[in-house]
Design a protein around this motif. Sequence first.
Motif, PDB file in Angstrom:
ATOM      1  N   LEU A  25       6.361   9.003 -12.349  1.00  0.00           N
ATOM      2  CA  LEU A  25       6.105   8.707 -10.945  1.00  0.00           C
ATOM      3  C   LEU A  25       7.264   7.842 -10.448  1.00  0.00           C
ATOM      4  O   LEU A  25       7.282   6.630 -10.643  1.00  0.00           O
ATOM      5  CB  LEU A  25       4.769   7.980 -10.790  1.00  0.00           C
ATOM      6  CG  LEU A  25       3.535   8.781 -11.237  1.00  0.00           C
ATOM      7  CD1 LEU A  25       2.287   7.912 -11.191  1.00  0.00           C
ATOM      8  CD2 LEU A  25       3.359  10.019 -10.368  1.00  0.00           C
ATOM      9  N   ALA A  26       8.221   8.484  -9.818  1.00  0.00           N
ATOM     10  CA  ALA A  26       9.474   7.804  -9.485  1.00  0.00           C
ATOM     11  C   ALA A  26       9.329   6.801  -8.352  1.00  0.00           C
ATOM     12  O   ALA A  26      10.083   5.838  -8.274  1.00  0.00           O
ATOM     13  CB  ALA A  26      10.536   8.850  -9.130  1.00  0.00           C
ATOM     14  N   SER A  27       8.370   7.023  -7.455  1.00  0.00           N
ATOM     15  CA  SER A  27       8.295   6.203  -6.239  1.00  0.00           C
ATOM     16  C   SER A  27       7.260   5.090  -6.318  1.00  0.00           C
ATOM     17  O   SER A  27       7.001   4.428  -5.323  1.00  0.00           O
ATOM     18  CB  SER A  27       7.967   7.103  -5.033  1.00  0.00           C
ATOM     19  OG  SER A  27       8.924   8.124  -4.895  1.00  0.00           O
ATOM     20  N   LEU A  28       6.655   4.899  -7.472  1.00  0.00           N
ATOM     21  CA  LEU A  28       5.589   3.910  -7.597  1.00  0.00           C
ATOM     22  C   LEU A  28       5.857   2.955  -8.743  1.00  0.00           C
ATOM     23  O   LEU A  28       6.462   3.328  -9.748  1.00  0.00           O
ATOM     24  CB  LEU A  28       4.248   4.604  -7.837  1.00  0.00           C
ATOM     25  CG  LEU A  28       3.611   5.338  -6.648  1.00  0.00           C
ATOM     26  CD1 LEU A  28       2.389   6.107  -7.115  1.00  0.00           C
ATOM     27  CD2 LEU A  28       3.231   4.371  -5.549  1.00  0.00           C
ATOM     28  N   GLY A  29       5.376   1.730  -8.607  1.00  0.00           N
ATOM     29  CA  GLY A  29       5.370   0.769  -9.696  1.00  0.00           C
ATOM     30  C   GLY A  29       3.950   0.600 -10.202  1.00  0.00           C
ATOM     31  O   GLY A  29       2.984   0.995  -9.542  1.00  0.00           O
ATOM     32  N   VAL A  30       3.786  -0.004 -11.365  1.00  0.00           N
ATOM     33  CA  VAL A  30       2.456  -0.193 -11.949  1.00  0.00           C
ATOM     34  C   VAL A  30       1.580  -1.047 -11.040  1.00  0.00           C
ATOM     35  O   VAL A  30       0.390  -0.765 -10.852  1.00  0.00           O
ATOM     36  CB  VAL A  30       2.572  -0.830 -13.351  1.00  0.00           C
ATOM     37  CG1 VAL A  30       1.204  -1.274 -13.860  1.00  0.00           C
ATOM     38  CG2 VAL A  30       3.185   0.169 -14.335  1.00  0.00           C
ATOM     39  N   ALA A  31       2.150  -2.092 -10.439  1.00  0.00           N
ATOM     40  CA  ALA A  31       1.361  -2.959  -9.564  1.00  0.00           C
ATOM     41  C   ALA A  31       0.810  -2.200  -8.361  1.00  0.00           C
ATOM     42  O   ALA A  31      -0.344  -2.393  -7.955  1.00  0.00           O
ATOM     43  CB  ALA A  31       2.208  -4.139  -9.102  1.00  0.00           C
ATOM     44  N   LYS A  32       1.629  -1.307  -7.798  1.00  0.00           N
ATOM     45  CA  LYS A  32       1.173  -0.510  -6.651  1.00  0.00           C
ATOM     46  C   LYS A  32       0.070   0.456  -7.066  1.00  0.00           C
ATOM     47  O   LYS A  32      -0.899   0.670  -6.338  1.00  0.00           O
ATOM     48  CB  LYS A  32       2.353   0.257  -6.045  1.00  0.00           C
ATOM     49  CG  LYS A  32       3.366  -0.626  -5.346  1.00  0.00           C
ATOM     50  CD  LYS A  32       4.474   0.213  -4.724  1.00  0.00           C
ATOM     51  CE  LYS A  32       5.497  -0.667  -4.017  1.00  0.00           C
ATOM     52  NZ  LYS A  32       6.592   0.137  -3.405  1.00  0.00           N
ATOM     53  N   ILE A  33       0.227   1.068  -8.246  1.00  0.00           N
ATOM     54  CA  ILE A  33      -0.795   2.002  -8.728  1.00  0.00           C
ATOM     55  C   ILE A  33      -2.116   1.269  -8.931  1.00  0.00           C
ATOM     56  O   ILE A  33      -3.185   1.763  -8.551  1.00  0.00           O
ATOM     57  CB  ILE A  33      -0.324   2.674 -10.038  1.00  0.00           C
ATOM     58  CG1 ILE A  33       0.859   3.604  -9.756  1.00  0.00           C
ATOM     59  CG2 ILE A  33      -1.471   3.445 -10.693  1.00  0.00           C
ATOM     60  CD1 ILE A  33       1.526   4.145 -10.996  1.00  0.00           C
ATOM     61  N   ALA A  34      -2.068   0.091  -9.530  1.00  0.00           N
ATOM     62  CA  ALA A  34      -3.283  -0.702  -9.731  1.00  0.00           C
ATOM     63  C   ALA A  34      -3.938  -1.027  -8.402  1.00  0.00           C
ATOM     64  O   ALA A  34      -5.168  -0.955  -8.256  1.00  0.00           O
ATOM     65  CB  ALA A  34      -2.954  -1.983 -10.496  1.00  0.00           C
ATOM     66  N   GLU A  35      -3.141  -1.379  -7.400  1.00  0.00           N
ATOM     67  CA  GLU A  35      -3.679  -1.721  -6.082  1.00  0.00           C
ATOM     68  C   GLU A  35      -4.388  -0.528  -5.450  1.00  0.00           C
ATOM     69  O   GLU A  35      -5.466  -0.654  -4.859  1.00  0.00           O
ATOM     70  CB  GLU A  35      -2.553  -2.220  -5.182  1.00  0.00           C
ATOM     71  CG  GLU A  35      -3.029  -2.758  -3.843  1.00  0.00           C
ATOM     72  CD  GLU A  35      -1.892  -3.323  -3.008  1.00  0.00           C
ATOM     73  OE1 GLU A  35      -2.159  -3.738  -1.876  1.00  0.00           O
ATOM     74  OE2 GLU A  35      -0.745  -3.337  -3.499  1.00  0.00           O
ATOM     75  N   VAL A  36      -3.773   0.646  -5.570  1.00  0.00           N
ATOM     76  CA  VAL A  36      -4.376   1.852  -5.007  1.00  0.00           C
ATOM     77  C   VAL A  36      -5.690   2.181  -5.712  1.00  0.00           C
ATOM     78  O   VAL A  36      -6.718   2.441  -5.074  1.00  0.00           O
ATOM     79  CB  VAL A  36      -3.402   3.044  -5.109  1.00  0.00           C
ATOM     80  CG1 VAL A  36      -4.092   4.338  -4.709  1.00  0.00           C
ATOM     81  CG2 VAL A  36      -2.180   2.807  -4.240  1.00  0.00           C
ATOM     82  N   LEU A  37      -5.681   2.181  -7.043  1.00  0.00           N
ATOM     83  CA  LEU A  37      -6.875   2.554  -7.802  1.00  0.00           C
ATOM     84  C   LEU A  37      -8.032   1.583  -7.575  1.00  0.00           C
ATOM     85  O   LEU A  37      -9.197   1.976  -7.620  1.00  0.00           O
ATOM     86  CB  LEU A  37      -6.546   2.641  -9.294  1.00  0.00           C
ATOM     87  CG  LEU A  37      -5.578   3.765  -9.698  1.00  0.00           C
ATOM     88  CD1 LEU A  37      -5.249   3.669 -11.181  1.00  0.00           C
ATOM     89  CD2 LEU A  37      -6.158   5.138  -9.369  1.00  0.00           C
ATOM     90  N   LYS A  38      -7.721   0.310  -7.316  1.00  0.00           N
ATOM     91  CA  LYS A  38      -8.762  -0.692  -7.098  1.00  0.00           C
ATOM     92  C   LYS A  38      -9.311  -0.685  -5.673  1.00  0.00           C
ATOM     93  O   LYS A  38     -10.301  -1.360  -5.397  1.00  0.00           O
ATOM     94  CB  LYS A  38      -8.221  -2.095  -7.403  1.00  0.00           C
ATOM     95  CG  LYS A  38      -8.000  -2.376  -8.875  1.00  0.00           C
ATOM     96  CD  LYS A  38      -7.435  -3.785  -9.051  1.00  0.00           C
ATOM     97  CE  LYS A  38      -7.123  -4.103 -10.497  1.00  0.00           C
ATOM     98  NZ  LYS A  38      -6.525  -5.457 -10.640  1.00  0.00           N
ATOM     99  N   SER A  39      -8.679   0.045  -4.787  1.00  0.00           N
ATOM    100  CA  SER A  39      -9.136   0.047  -3.399  1.00  0.00           C
ATOM    101  C   SER A  39     -10.520   0.670  -3.287  1.00  0.00           C
ATOM    102  O   SER A  39     -10.944   1.479  -4.113  1.00  0.00           O
ATOM    103  CB  SER A  39      -8.144   0.800  -2.508  1.00  0.00           C
ATOM    104  OG  SER A  39      -8.176   2.189  -2.786  1.00  0.00           O
TER     105      SER A  39
END
Length: 265
Positions: free
Chosen positions: A89-103
């Motif tokens: 996933l070139a356009s995402l960082g782990v912190a952003k992914i965690a934020e999305v999944l926790k929404s």
Amino acid sequence: AAGAVAPLAAGPSTAVPADAREAAAAGTTLLEQEQPVLLKQLSMHPPAKTLHQLLTLKSQLSGEYNEAPEGRKPFQAPEKDAPLGTDNLASLGVAKIAEVLKSNQYLSRFLSDSKEATDISMTPWSESRRAPGVMVRKTTFTLPVPQDFPKAVTRLVNLPTKTRVTAIFRLHEQADGALAFTVQFCSHDIPFGENFRVHETVVFKEEGSGGVAATKWVELMWIAALPWAYGILKAIIEQKCKADALGTRLVNDLRRTATAAVAKP
């Protein structure tokens, strides 16, 4: 096709566990909650209204589906099985992914769009009492059942058009910076649906060259053996689950939403 969560469908209906029925009956519709700017940017289809009902949060939530293959904890990645594959996933960082999944809305929107799920009810994310630092969320929903099975299968079992599903999602932000996302689910109305659970794992880890590596596993946990005459179904169920894994759909959805966010002016 709706996918591997409901690989087969059942003749006689199997009851949903009592705690799931009680929780669904006690559910009340959530009011839409305003999303952070990041989540608005990463959402292809910002929901105009809430997409799920609220399941009552029960104290024993972290104890449900609390076993994983190989005797490991349900939030840990497999050590023996080879992964299904790894995506970048070139356009995402782990912190952003965690934020999305926790929404609040992401998983319900994902299940609705990607799996055609209906009647979605969810608990809020909450910290596990058994494993501090692990976030847990219980979900119940209904899925359409694929009908593309060989005659050898349809002669053995009846295929209904839909099945009820109970799923437990977990998120674990690990000490090395990786994020483990797991889901374990049971399709209650498929033939012998209570005999097994599907356990999926996706580990997101930053790569030195940039982007995030998403490594995926799909495992089946056989709670009870199939009757001898139905042994042919075991291999077919496992094949279906791996061919259309929920984790693969999730990674693809994260990639699409990230691409759409970057493309916006």
